[in-house]
Scaffold this motif. Structure first.
Motif, PDB file in Angstrom:
ATOM      1  N   VAL C 122       1.619  -9.525  -7.717  1.00 59.28           N
ATOM      2  CA  VAL C 122       0.726 -10.008  -7.054  1.00 59.28           C
ATOM      3  C   VAL C 122       0.808 -10.086  -5.558  1.00 59.28           C
ATOM      4  O   VAL C 122      -0.198  -9.292  -4.873  1.00 59.28           O
ATOM      5  CB  VAL C 122       0.216 -11.728  -7.252  1.00 59.28           C
ATOM      6  CG1 VAL C 122      -0.942 -11.973  -6.477  1.00 59.28           C
ATOM      7  CG2 VAL C 122      -0.007 -11.747  -8.831  1.00 59.28           C
ATOM      8  N   ALA C 123       1.783 -10.293  -4.798  1.00 60.56           N
ATOM      9  CA  ALA C 123       2.199 -10.316  -3.678  1.00 60.56           C
ATOM     10  C   ALA C 123       2.273  -8.777  -3.231  1.00 60.56           C
ATOM     11  O   ALA C 123       1.553  -8.106  -2.041  1.00 60.56           O
ATOM     12  CB  ALA C 123       3.487 -10.767  -3.280  1.00 60.56           C
ATOM     13  N   LEU C 124       2.732  -7.935  -3.949  1.00 61.61           N
ATOM     14  CA  LEU C 124       2.925  -6.468  -3.862  1.00 61.61           C
ATOM     15  C   LEU C 124       1.375  -5.917  -3.695  1.00 61.61           C
ATOM     16  O   LEU C 124       1.134  -5.047  -2.835  1.00 61.61           O
ATOM     17  CB  LEU C 124       3.732  -5.613  -4.656  1.00 61.61           C
ATOM     18  CG  LEU C 124       3.855  -4.318  -4.519  1.00 61.61           C
ATOM     19  CD1 LEU C 124       4.780  -4.034  -3.249  1.00 61.61           C
ATOM     20  CD2 LEU C 124       4.490  -3.704  -5.765  1.00 61.61           C
ATOM     21  N   LEU C 126      -1.111  -7.594  -3.185  1.00 58.65           N
ATOM     22  CA  LEU C 126      -2.197  -7.690  -2.078  1.00 58.65           C
ATOM     23  C   LEU C 126      -1.921  -6.947  -1.042  1.00 58.65           C
ATOM     24  O   LEU C 126      -2.678  -6.347  -0.065  1.00 58.65           O
ATOM     25  CB  LEU C 126      -1.886  -9.146  -1.754  1.00 58.65           C
ATOM     26  CG  LEU C 126      -2.381 -10.376  -2.509  1.00 58.65           C
ATOM     27  CD1 LEU C 126      -1.864 -11.591  -2.005  1.00 58.65           C
ATOM     28  CD2 LEU C 126      -4.078 -10.227  -2.202  1.00 58.65           C
ATOM     29  N   ILE C 127      -0.654  -6.782  -0.600  1.00 54.61           N
ATOM     30  CA  ILE C 127      -0.066  -5.978   0.584  1.00 54.61           C
ATOM     31  C   ILE C 127      -0.490  -4.516   0.441  1.00 54.61           C
ATOM     32  O   ILE C 127      -1.153  -3.959   1.364  1.00 54.61           O
ATOM     33  CB  ILE C 127       1.413  -6.074   0.846  1.00 54.61           C
ATOM     34  CG1 ILE C 127       1.598  -7.368   1.197  1.00 54.61           C
ATOM     35  CG2 ILE C 127       1.827  -4.965   1.820  1.00 54.61           C
ATOM     36  CD1 ILE C 127       3.304  -7.717   1.502  1.00 54.61           C
ATOM     37  N   LEU C 128      -0.426  -3.890  -0.595  1.00 56.16           N
ATOM     38  CA  LEU C 128      -0.682  -2.462  -0.692  1.00 56.16           C
ATOM     39  C   LEU C 128      -2.226  -2.448  -0.828  1.00 56.16           C
ATOM     40  O   LEU C 128      -2.727  -1.330  -0.288  1.00 56.16           O
ATOM     41  CB  LEU C 128      -0.407  -1.986  -2.073  1.00 56.16           C
ATOM     42  CG  LEU C 128       1.126  -1.619  -2.289  1.00 56.16           C
ATOM     43  CD1 LEU C 128       1.478  -1.460  -3.871  1.00 56.16           C
ATOM     44  CD2 LEU C 128       1.621  -0.677  -1.422  1.00 56.16           C
ATOM     45  N   VAL C 130      -4.352  -4.122   0.849  1.00 55.28           N
ATOM     46  CA  VAL C 130      -4.725  -4.153   2.463  1.00 55.28           C
ATOM     47  C   VAL C 130      -4.333  -2.881   3.134  1.00 55.28           C
ATOM     48  O   VAL C 130      -5.292  -2.334   3.919  1.00 55.28           O
ATOM     49  CB  VAL C 130      -3.946  -5.377   2.952  1.00 55.28           C
ATOM     50  CG1 VAL C 130      -4.422  -5.521   4.427  1.00 55.28           C
ATOM     51  CG2 VAL C 130      -4.749  -6.541   2.450  1.00 55.28           C
ATOM     52  N   THR C 131      -3.052  -2.326   2.725  1.00 54.99           N
ATOM     53  CA  THR C 131      -2.724  -1.216   3.575  1.00 54.99           C
ATOM     54  C   THR C 131      -3.569  -0.022   3.120  1.00 54.99           C
ATOM     55  O   THR C 131      -4.061   0.678   3.800  1.00 54.99           O
ATOM     56  CB  THR C 131      -1.294  -0.871   3.011  1.00 54.99           C
ATOM     57  OG1 THR C 131      -0.682  -2.176   3.069  1.00 54.99           O
ATOM     58  CG2 THR C 131      -0.695   0.042   3.831  1.00 54.99           C
ATOM     59  N   VAL C 219      -9.228  -8.224   0.481  1.00 56.11           N
ATOM     60  CA  VAL C 219      -9.560  -6.503   0.864  1.00 56.11           C
ATOM     61  C   VAL C 219     -10.922  -6.172   1.137  1.00 56.11           C
ATOM     62  O   VAL C 219     -11.658  -6.981   0.558  1.00 56.11           O
ATOM     63  CB  VAL C 219      -9.046  -5.873  -0.674  1.00 56.11           C
ATOM     64  CG1 VAL C 219      -7.579  -5.925  -0.443  1.00 56.11           C
ATOM     65  CG2 VAL C 219      -9.698  -6.576  -1.621  1.00 56.11           C
TER      66      VAL C 219
END
Ligand SMILES: Nc1ncnc2c1ncn2[C@@H]1O[C@H](COP(=O)(O)OP(=O)(O)OP(=O)(O)O)[C@@H](O)[C@H]1O
Ligand SMILES: Nc1ncnc2c1ncn2[C@@H]1O[C@H](COP(=O)(O)OP(=O)(O)OP(=O)(O)O)[C@@H](O)[C@H]1O
Ligand SMILES: [Mg+2]
Ligand SMILES: [Mg+2]
Lengths: 325, 584, 282, 336, 335
Positions: C122-124, C126-128, C130-131, C219
């Motif tokens: 889930v964390a990954l 989220l970051i991806l 946004v990226t 996002v």
């Protein structure tokens, strides 16, 4: 020897994940340096001066090449220093994490245990009544509960228990009016506040255990030694013990693995309940591009998962004599 | 040690619970950049400005003050009875150190503070740089109202010995090495002072309540028995709940947990909350709003007619009903000023002379046609034959998104290809000044009800200029794209002729008579009304919710000074100090 | 077709599942055709009660909730289906490669897989998210699959390893058939029942991820999505706090629950359809 | 001598989605004290099901539709309540399973499994362990190692012998052995058969020996019962049955065993496929595969006939008197 | 003619716990000549390396040592092309007919695969070819082709597997425990198929079994090789080996076969000292059977006996045995 290798491997994995996330988070648009730098420039500070100030305030060297930053970070991490928060200048990441971790850990652990317990019970029940409608009802409830996203369950529970009937509080981990520590009022307050998050973990978690336990129990029930045990005239308790130990065993690895999944889910659940755990911290850090905090959460979660796996494997070899290592 | 001090105090048994905290896991350091202490509660300023007319204050720590006629010195006498929570006296040194701290961050220099002298134990003299663009009135307000007095004992050690030299250098030539060094040094000291983490037990307080404990979502305060007005204060405890998201506060309000909250509403929530726990709403005025800004470097938004046409096309009232239904003020006449401020500074005739830009499809057609646009059955086409695209970028503040969505919907109905793009707030903050968006939603108005600040924001800061302390304009843009408003230096305004908005604003910032100021304000308002660098959509609601379930709040009808406290201070701090709140 | 019906008929729960799934699929396919114009904002009709005009009432901007659900289904289902396909492709290919291309490939691929399995997804995500900004459905689907192929790859690998030792593979080798031939004709068909079943579950996973991202609101979004609806319902619009706005909160929740239920109830039917052994043992 | 076991008209059914499978039909037999009976039949002929029927614990979803099972005490065991049944198991009747590799709990040491039996039947744990050790010794096992081993640490043959040891632990009157040697190597199988033979004689217990390989049986049992499609089709003393089989199926079974010495020309399998319970005719179940079938065989169930040589058989060809039957076996003998 | 020259296969057994890796010899220095049309049975206990040997011959695994000769030409099987060519020479019919058919593919595609792959049939004539193959093993092609393996009976499946092996028209056929999973009544039928087909096509048949009865039945006119722990300990004409076994291991194997009352009688018994198959690792130089041999003497533990022709009383010269103290015995006779 083997375990030492595994531990080294685990540490290495954590390190690799940490390094990967180092670069990953810095690829996100909207770096905090940029944000603050432009803010300062808008205040009328000349560009080079603004850079200087960002440098001082943010604990980062602006325009430092990414790789240099990485080397820098390596130096820090080797000394066990995860750096300081960018948004909350001066606060060490470690402290933020240790403020948040206990809440998540306790709720997740309790949620996991309860859901495991319920799942195992229902799984055994379903296995015993198999091929009947109760069994397929249990199975279907289990798989549906498992498939409904955590945040949906969380929102529904929040709506029912906090908005419709005000049974449970709407935010926080404990009431500020009690003194944190090992005392009755604090524990009561904490239990009261964590009820909904835990309930959510349980509701979304038990289904998977039910299905696994059912499958496992069904296959153990088919095993010859179960029939043999019955025909040996063993007591019902002993037989249930045989059944239980043999069918729960394969679930252990999953138990630890799901710890990781639940840590992930905490982003949704803690967000919904405004519960101040790791998930919340991570979501905030992502929103504010607080790189060190993001990384800290990442490293911590990964390490938790990896070491939980390690422990699970270790426990497994101790519990199952068939695995000799 | 601070625990239980007030426990014997029968009068002060009540608790005020309010949603006001913002910090999450910050530092307890009242000077800190992530301070978790609600400074309003624990640290009070020298006086509270009533926000009614200039020079009208309630005394708090100060006994008296005086501005010299030449505007160069400002002398403050401290109430000799003022004490810290540990019982020690609050002296001139505390005030001195507090303002030295302000110099570290460069804030005080900005107002033109050049030196402080401690005259005696209870008298402090502030020196004001006469060249500064900051007016005397504003200077006085900064000293008295805007800065809470912090304990000198604790912060002394963070002040460099050569502070005043550094302050002097700071004000010198921006490009000189000395200025750069001074800035760097000051920032470094500021950072040290801001990042230190203090234990609540080691802190002393001069406000009505002292901090006892913090958790990641709440803070607990307890009455400070040594507070100057402790006799008036009858709330023994204050619990501050962090306001992370509106819905947490709503739930707490609906559950009757809060006595006070400053939170926005949607209509449904408003209705629900007001139904229960004797909650009531106070519509506090606030000079912030949401507006659509244009990047005038991007065609066709460089055309005044297009911008005016859009203003006619948008039904702002309808958008506000959706985006900010409760407590928001209509944007009113488009002139760059907050509605009530405009009414205060412009005469009725002047106001009437401004175009209202009420929704008017004929005007839209007329203006667009005259800008060379074409209307086909596929909608409006720009002069080169392509569709007229109106793509608004909004940060994911949901009320904004909803409002903008309503606007794009309106525009689509009028044949403009309008679309809403949502980005996360951080990305938006970064990309707005870079000129990445042709149209975007942004905050409207300066942070003050003073028109000079509003126009400063609109014509100078947003235009990527800044005013140096010595009163000069400086371009801060790092790339041509950054000049997103790109307002020309001279604008030809019908009925006014050539207007130089930036220059006018600069004049407005200085020490001028009220009449002179009003003249400038009219010109700028008229220019804004014509040139339309942005379209204000609504003024943000700053409504406060109070519950009279446990506390009786003062009657504010016809008492604007009390009403204003809902906007500018934490109201119950003032009310308790003044002895205006009763427990039920 | 007869076979499908026969399999479905066997359990009523399957019929219910298929009914749900069919409903949403129809929505997804025809939704955009029916509602081709932009959503109508109506400030005078905020949170209208359900009526013939607005089956599920309206939202905080006076928009039709039913219409949003229908439009949302297009997005949700497409992305979910796409993501599930990517997940399947990625997981299957990596699993097959690891299981069949020898020890070195296996070791490398499994290390990578382990890495992806341990990183909190889930964390990954989220970051991806946004990226990458998730500019379109394909990117979003790719993203979702990136965090979810690990388990499948590992399962496929261990199945390949066990099938490799099975007698019929040995026989095929004995018949002189090539490695790839064996992989494609002998091993892969045996994995297909599992892959099909997993596909269904991957869809539920993708829905979870996708809707969740929008729900968290970190996002950027353009499209209608149930997650966005839920975000607004629980967040700024405060739909949670009034009975008047109940439908706006309940509709996306119900949609997700029904869709997920539908898929889950179909899983065992798919399993049976895909596996000839299960099909005719009854 | 009295009957240790008396089974009358046992019928067992399995309800399935396509219909009821009658796995065992009207099976009756008796075993006397010290006697050992073999059940022979192809896979699926219902042998194991009969064995589980004796324990009144047919695997799900099976049910005993009729019949009675009586042990020494003369009660119908099928009507005894659960707790009494539990106590009865292993003390009076015990079993060695078809796949006895898997009949030991993989998570417990053999020692613990002996303890569990002791506890369930209220025996002294220490004494029972000693008993187990002496039994294991009889079976050429390294007792200490075996007692402390987990099942997976033992080879198949060892586990099988452990199972037999456990079956004898409480001195039951009758031991049911369901294909105890099928999974074993030649030498292990030989040893197990020898051990069984020895124990049977030494302890004077009754055995019910189930196998699909008729060659395995002749050294161990006194009499044999041949099953086909859930029915007993021939029963009698092992020597009689082996040397002069009456039923064509029995004959076929014996003929399908290649001899170790002499000519192999007369070895011949039974045509058709193994038992298919769903394709049975009204009459003789063996009808479709029988090479001596007559028209009436498919219509009329063959009567149960007891012949002179103590052999009973269910076949239309079998006759109590008259020469042609003897001629036929005689002829068959020559072929062997 | 296939010749095995000193074929060995070793496996590395992973050490448990602290123990080191050990090398385990599954097949040890095996020499064997197998002519076209010749029937050879290999008998031995579980784990003695029978299947490993079969796989080596079939080219499925490569030997650690030794060479494989086809018609006196050394044959290496490393590339896919070599493997494909070898597949047309030797085919294996595996033990479990159920596991050796792909459960999710219809019989038609399982059967046709190899033909298409080796381009021995075109797609349009494939059905015809398959029908021919099925006819050969006595199966009705119409009934079977569109079925899945689980819809067929054990005997049908076994015949399919045989047919498939024969589809490449090999010269040699290896049957690995091909009937041990079947019911007794059906075994003989399948064995007869093997015999019939092999003699019709003049195939070499290598039949692996642990049952002497079956070994004798299949290679009645052929040869028997007895394997123990990777070694061939006795080799010779079937009749000869069975009537006068020389190696104590062969003797105890035969002693263990249960006899049919009224048909056969035991004259003498040789019982091994232990019922467990031992383990011999690469580093030991002793007779592999010494630990269990009731006749073992000291030099049995010191020196490894080699397989050599036995020239004792009345034996033919083809009878080979690997025992220092080989002695012919007659164990069983007809009643
Ligand atoms: N659980 C079950 N459900 C349905 N039918 C069953 C079940 N168990 C057994 N049967 C049927 O009962 C018949 C007899 O089975 P049983 O296991 O007793 O045969 P067996 O003679 O022991 O065979 P084997 O030699 O293979 O062990 C079989 O034909 C089988 O189809
Ligand atoms: N790939 C392998 N790795 C390690 N050991 C192996 C491998 N294959 C076989 N072995 C070992 O080699 C020995 C011989 O195995 P093989 O399968 O040839 O025996 P077998 O005589 O065919 O036995 P069975 O009658 O049980 O089929 C066994 O002990 C087995 O454990
Ligand atoms: Mg059986
Ligand atoms: Mg083998």
């Amino acid at each position: 020897m083997k375990w030492i290798n595994r531990i080294i491997m685990a540490i290495l994995t954590v390190f690799v994940v940490a390094s990967l996330t180092f670069f990953l988070v810095r690829l996100m648009p909207g770096s905090p340096v940029q944000v603050m730098y432009l803010e300062l420039i808008q205040k009328g500070i000349p560009a080079n001066q603004a850079m200087n100030q960002v440098n001082i305030i943010l604990n980062v060297i602006p325009n430092e090449p990414l790789f240099q930053q990485y080397i820098h970070w390596l130096g820090q991490i080797i000394h066990g220093d995860m750096g300081q928060s960018i948004q909350q200048t001066g606060v060490p990441v470690i402290r933020l994490i240790f403020n948040a971790l206990p809440w998540t850990l306790i709720t997740v652990a309790i949620g996991l245990l309860i859901s495991f317990f319920i799942g195992v019970l229902l799984g055994v029940l379903s296995a015993f009544v198999r091929e009947r409608w109760t069994s397929s009802l249990i199975d279907n409830i289990g798989s549906v509960a498992h498939a409904i996203p955590q945040f949906v369950t969380a929102v529904a529970l929040l709506y029912i228990f906090s908005v419709l009937v005000h049974w449970f509080p709407s935010s926080g981990a404990y009431s500020i009016e009690v003194f944190p520590g090992f005392n009755g009022p604090f524990i009561m307050s904490f239990l009261y506040h964590m009820a909904l998050p835990v309930f959510t973990y349980v509701l979304t978690g038990f289904g998977a255990w039910t299905l696994q336990m059912k499958a496992s129990t069904v296959s153990v029930l088919k095993e010859d030694f179960m029939m043999a045990a019955r025909l040996r005239g063993l007591k019902q308790n002993t037989i249930m013990g045989y059944l239980g130990s043999n069918s729960i065993l394969p679930l252990f690895t999953g138990l630890m693995l799901s710890l990781g999944a639940m840590f992930g889910g905490s982003v949704f659940i803690e967000g919904t309940y405004a519960f101040p755990g790791i998930g919340n911290l991570l979501a905030t850090a992502i929103n504010t591009r607080d790189y060190p905090v993001m990384q800290g959460c990442f490293i911590l979660t990964t390490a938790t998962i990896i070491f939980a796996n390690l422990i699970a494997d270790f426990a497994y070899t101790k519990l199952d004599p068939r695995i000799t290592d | 040690s601070t625990n239980g001090k007030a426990s014997g105090d029968k009068k002060a048994s009540g608790t005020i619970t309010y949603a006001g905290g913002w910090a999450t896991n910050g530092v307890t350091n009242p000077f800190g950049s992530n301070n978790i202490i609600q400074n309003d509660l624990s640290y009070v300023p020298l006086a509270w400005y009533k926000y009614t007319e200039d020079f009208d204050y309630w005394k708090v720590l100060a006994d008296s003050w005086e501005m010299s006629d030449d505007g160069k010195t400002f002398t403050v006498k401290i109430n000799p009875k003022a004490k810290w929570s540990d019982g020690s006296a609050l002296t001139a040194n505390d005030v001195y150190v507090t303002f030295e701290l302000q110099c570290l961050t460069g804030a005080a220099e900005g107002w033109g503070l050049s030196k402080i002298n401690v005259v005696d134990d209870h008298t402090v003299q502030f020196q004001r740089d006469p060249k500064t663009l900051y007016s005397k009135v504003m200077f006085e307000r900064q000293i008295l109202n805007n800065v809470a007095i912090l304990p000198g004992k604790i912060y002394e050690k963070y002040i460099p010995d050569n502070l005043w030299t550094l302050v002097k250098d700071w004000g010198g030539d921006k490009e000189s090495q000395a200025t750069k060094d001074a800035t760097a040094k000051l920032t470094e000291y500021a950072k040290k002072a801001q990042s230190v983490n203090l234990n609540p037990k080691d802190l002393i307080f001069d406000g009505p309540w002292e901090l006892v404990r913090t958790s990641s979502s709440q803070q607990l305060y307890q009455k400070n028995p040594n507070y100057l007005y402790a006799d008036n204060v009858n709330a023994g405890k204050v619990v501050a709940i962090n306001q992370t998201t509106n819905d947490v506060t709503w739930r707490a309000l609906k559950n009757g947990e809060l006595d006070y909250a400053g939170v926005g509403y949607s209509k449904v929530v408003y209705d629900q909350v007001m139904k229960v726990h004797k909650n009531s709403y106070i519509a506090a005025p606030m000079s912030q709003g949401m507006a659509l800004y244009f990047n005038e470097n991007i065609s066709p938004f460089d055309n005044v007619k297009v911008r005016q046409a859009l203003a006619y096309a948008i039904d702002r009232t309808a958008a506000q009903k959706i985006g900010e239904p409760i407590g928001a003020l209509e944007s009113g006449k488009i002139n760059g000023l907050y509605k009530t401020v405009a009414e205060q500074w412009l005469s009725k005739d002047q106001l009437d002379s401004l175009e209202a830009y009420d929704p008017n499809p004929d005007k839209v057609t007329e203006l667009l046609k005259s800008a060379g646009f074409n209307k086909t059955d596929k909608g409006w086409m720009v002069p080169n034959g392509k569709p007229f695209k109106f793509n608004v970028t909004v940060p994911n503040l949901s009320d904004w998104v909803a409002g903008i969505d309503a606007i794009t919907n309106q525009l689509r109905k009028q044949g403009i290809q309008a679309q809403t793009s949502v980005v996360d707030t951080t990305t938006w903050t970064q990309e707005v000044p870079l000129g990445k968006y042709s149209i975007y939603a942004n905050w409207d108005g300066g942070s003050d009800i003073n028109p000079s600040q509003a126009f400063n924001q609109l014509y100078i800061t947003d235009n990527n200029y800044s005013v140096t302390p010595s009163g000069k304009l400086k371009n801060t843009a790092t790339s041509p794209d950054q000049r997103q408003e790109a307002i020309p230096e001279t604008i030809n305004v019908p009925s006014l002729g050539k207007v130089k908005p930036m220059e006018l604003t600069l004049q407005l910032l200085g020490d001028l008579s009220q009449e002179e100021k009003k003249g400038l304000v009219y010109k700028l308002a008229k220019t804004t009304n014509y040139y339309m660098p942005f379209i204000p959509i609504w003024w943000q609601a700053a409504g406060r919710t109070i519950s009279t379930q446990r506390w009786e709040w003062p009657d504010i009808t016809n008492k604007p000074e009390l009403e204003n406290q809902y906007t500018y201070h934490t109201p119950f701090v003032v009310f308790q100090t003044l002895g205006l709140m009763k427990q039920k | 077709m007869r076979l499908v019906w026969k399999v479905l008929k066997r359990r009523p729960s399957r019929l219910v599942g298929v009914a749900f799934l069919l409903l949403f699929t129809l929505m997804a396919i025809f939704g955009n055709l029916i509602y081709s114009h932009a959503l109508n904002v109506d400030p005078n009709n905020i949170y209208a009660a359900p009526s013939w005009k607005h089956i599920l009432g309206t939202d905080y901007a006076g928009r039709d909730v039913w219409e949003q659900i229908v439009r949302g289904s297009t997005n949700v289902l497409w992305v979910a289906a796409l993501a599930a396909c990517f997940t399947m492709a990625l997981g299957t290919i990596i699993g097959l490669a690891a299981g069949y291309l020898g020890r070195v490939v296996d070791a490398i691929l499994m290390r990578i897989t382990d890495l992806f399995l341990t990183i909190p997804s889930v964390a990954l995500l989220l970051i991806l998210a946004v990226t990458l900004g998730m500019s379109n459905m394909v990117v979003l689907a790719l993203l979702l699959s990136l965090t979810s192929w690990g388990g499948l790859a590992r399962a496929i690998r261990s199945m390949v390893l066990s099938f490799r030792e099975r007698s019929f593979v040995e026989v095929s080798r004995g018949l002189g058939l090539g490695r790839w031939h064996i992989l494609l004709h002998d091993i892969l068909p045996n994995l297909m029942p599992f892959v099909w079943t997993h596909l269904m579950l991957a869809i539920t996973g993708a829905i979870y991820g996708e809707v969740g991202l929008f729900f968290l609101g970190v996002v950027p979004f353009k499209a209608n999505n149930w997650g966005v609806m839920m975000n607004f319902a629980t967040g700024s619009s405060g739909a949670m706090y009034s009975t008047q706005s109940f439908m706006f909160l309940a509709a996306p929740i119900l949609a997700i629950v029904l869709l997920q239920t539908g898929i889950v109830l179909c899983v065992d039917a798919v399993n049976e359809l895909a596996d000839p052994r299960l099909r005719s043992s009854h | 001598m009295e009957n240790v076991l008396d089974v009358q008209n046992l019928s067992i059914e399995f309800p399935t989605e396509t219909g009821v499978v009658r796995a065992v039909k009207n099976v009756s037999f008796q075993i006397k004290k010290g006697e050992s009976l073999g059940i022979v039949g192809e896979s699926g002929s219902g042998k194991s099901t009969v064995a589980f029927g004796l324990f009144n614990s047919v695997p799900d979803p099976g049910r005993i539709s009729s019949g009675s099972v009586r042990f020494l005490d003369g009660r119908n065991f099928l009507k005894v309540n659960t707790e009494e049944r539990r106590r009865f198991y292993w003390e009076h009747i015990s079993m060695v399973f078809q796949a006895s590799q898997n009949t030991l709990n993989p998570l417990l040491r053999i020692r613990r499994q002996v303890d569990d039996i002791a506890e369930a039947h209220q025996f002294n744990k220490k004494k029972l362990r000693q008993k187990a050790q002496s039994l294991f010794e009889m079976m050429y096992l390294d007792t200490d190692r075996v007692m402390n081993a987990y099942p997976h640490e033992l080879s198949g043959g060892m586990k099988q012998r452990v199972s037999i040891g456990l079956a004898l632990l409480l001195d039951p009157e009758i031991v049911v052995l369901d294909e105890p040697t099928t999974a074993l190597d030649v030498i292990s199988q030989g040893s197990v058969l020898k051990i069984l033979n020895g124990i049977r004689k030494e302890l004077n217990i009754s055995l019910l020996f189930i196998t699909h390989d008729i060659s395995v049986i002749s050294e161990v049992v006194d009499s044999v019962m041949v099953m086909y499609a859930g029915q007993v089709i021939e029963r009698g003393p092992v020597n009689q049955v082996m040397s002069s089989p009456t039923h064509p199926y029995t004959l076929g079974l014996i003929r399908s065993i290649p001899p170790l010495v002499g000519d192999v020309k007369n070895t011949k399998g039974i045509s058709g496929s193994a038992v298919q319970l769903d394709l049975l005719p009204k009459g003789c179940p063996f009808y479709s595969r029988c090479d001596m079938r007559m028209t009436k065989c498919s219509e009329i169930p063959p009567p149960w006939v007891t012949l002179d040589n103590n052999v009973s058989v269910a076949c239309h060809l079998a006759k109590n008197e008259g020469g042609d039957k003897n001629d036929r076996t005689q002829e068959h003998f020559k072929t062997i | 003619m296939i010749e095995l020259k000193n074929i060995s296969k070793q496996f590395d057994i992973k050490g448990k716990g602290h123990k080191k890796k050990r090398t385990f010899v599954a097949v040890n220095q095996v020499n064997l000549t197998w002519k076209r049309g010749e029937f050879i049975s290999i008998v031995g206990e579980s784990g003695c390396g029978k299947s490993t040997l079969a796989k080596i011959i079939a080219g499925l695994i490569s030997p650690s040592e030794g060479s494989l000769l086809l018609d006196e030409v050394e044959n290496k099987i490393n590339t896919q092309a070599q493997r494909a060519r070898w597949a047309k020479v030797v085919q294996v019919v595996p033990q479990d007919p159920y596991a050796s058919l792909n459960p999710v593919r219809k019989i038609r595609s399982s059967m046709g695969d190899a033909l298409l792959y080796h381009k021995m049939a075109k797609r349009n004539e494939l059905d015809h070819k398959i029908e021919e193959m099925l006819d050969l093993v006595g199966l009705n092609s119409k009934e079977t082709l569109n079925k899945y393996p689980h819809q067929l009976s054990g005997g049908q499946r076994q015949r399919l597997v045989i047919a498939r092996a024969l589809s490449l028209d090999p010269d040699f056929l290896i049957a690995d425990e091909s009937v041990s999973m079947m019911d007794v009544s059906l075994r003989v039928g399948v064995l007869d198929y093997f015999k019939k087909i092999a003699s019709e096509r003049e195939l070499g048949l290598l039949f692996i079994t642990h049952d002497f009865r079956i070994a004798r039945y299949i290679s009645f006119d052929g040869k028997i090789a007895v394997m123990y722990l990777g070694n061939i300990v006795e080799f010779g004409d079937t009749q000869e080996v069975l009537s006068h076994p020389l190696h104590p291991y062969t003797q105890s194997l035969i002693s263990a076969v249960p006899l049919i009352a009224g048909k056969e009688r035991r004259i003498e018994e040789v019982i091994p000292k232990s019922f467990e198959v031992g383990k011999v690792y690469a580093d030991r130089q002793q007779c592999p059977f010494a630990d269990r041999c009731p006749f073992a003497r000291t030099d049995c533990y010191e020196q490894k006996p080699l397989l050599k022709t036995y020239n004792g009383n009345g034996s033919s010269s083809t009878h080979q045995v690997a025992c220092h103290y080989a002695e012919a015995r007659e164990l069983i006779e007809n009643v």
